[in-house]
Design an enzyme around this catalytic site. Sequence first.
Site, PDB file in Angstrom:
ATOM      1  CB  CYS A  68      23.238 -70.888  45.366  1.00 36.72           C
ATOM      2  SG  CYS A  68      22.595 -70.736  47.028  1.00 36.72           S
ATOM      3  CG  HIS A  69      26.765 -69.563  49.375  1.00 28.83           C
ATOM      4  ND1 HIS A  69      25.296 -69.940  49.500  1.00 28.83           N
ATOM      5  CD2 HIS A  69      26.945 -68.885  50.254  1.00 28.83           C
ATOM      6  CE1 HIS A  69      24.850 -69.524  50.675  1.00 28.83           C
ATOM      7  NE2 HIS A  69      25.823 -68.552  50.990  1.00 28.83           N
TER       8      HIS A  69
END
Length: 194
Positions: free
Chosen positions: A104-105
Amino acid sequence: MLSDKHILFFVAPLYEDLELWYPKIRLEEEGARTVVAGTGEKTYQGKRGYPLTVDTSVDQVTAADFDGLVIPGGYAPDIMRRSQKLLQLTREIYQAGKPVAFICHAGWVPISAGIVRGKRGTSVGAIKDDLVNAGMLWEDSPVVVDGNLISSRTPADLPQFMKALIAALEKSGVRSRESGAPSNASSPVPSRHS
């Protein structure tokens, strides 16, 4: 089984709950020992509200004591990447050829550690431009494995992410035993703080 493996996790405020807990529990089910290192505080609230008490701080761990690294996403990676020690640990684990898994991030951490240029990988769409601008060959896939970098997009990709990470950890163990390299299974790992 991964009973001889010690896996480091990073955490900071507002981590993505599933991206930390799912890999942690899966690795422990496989027999691995997990150590969660924070950026200063002893307890962190997940993005979805789940609390976590860390085992130690990034300032108190050594890359050589671990067989792999997992970096969860959420808002936490933006805080994680401000820690020079955390970035140093990321680089050292990567340079040692050990699996570095991010989702994800969490791609922000490998960007700041300077280890994505020329590598294939993925992330949540929101940081695609950041990874591309850092030199990564980004693709929209559930999981991308390039050497010892393992990346995924979102919590929906966690099953593929964990299959790839477990396979990489099993392979790394075979390789080190075949090469005659000393196992770090008996290396000291920080104990839980009271």
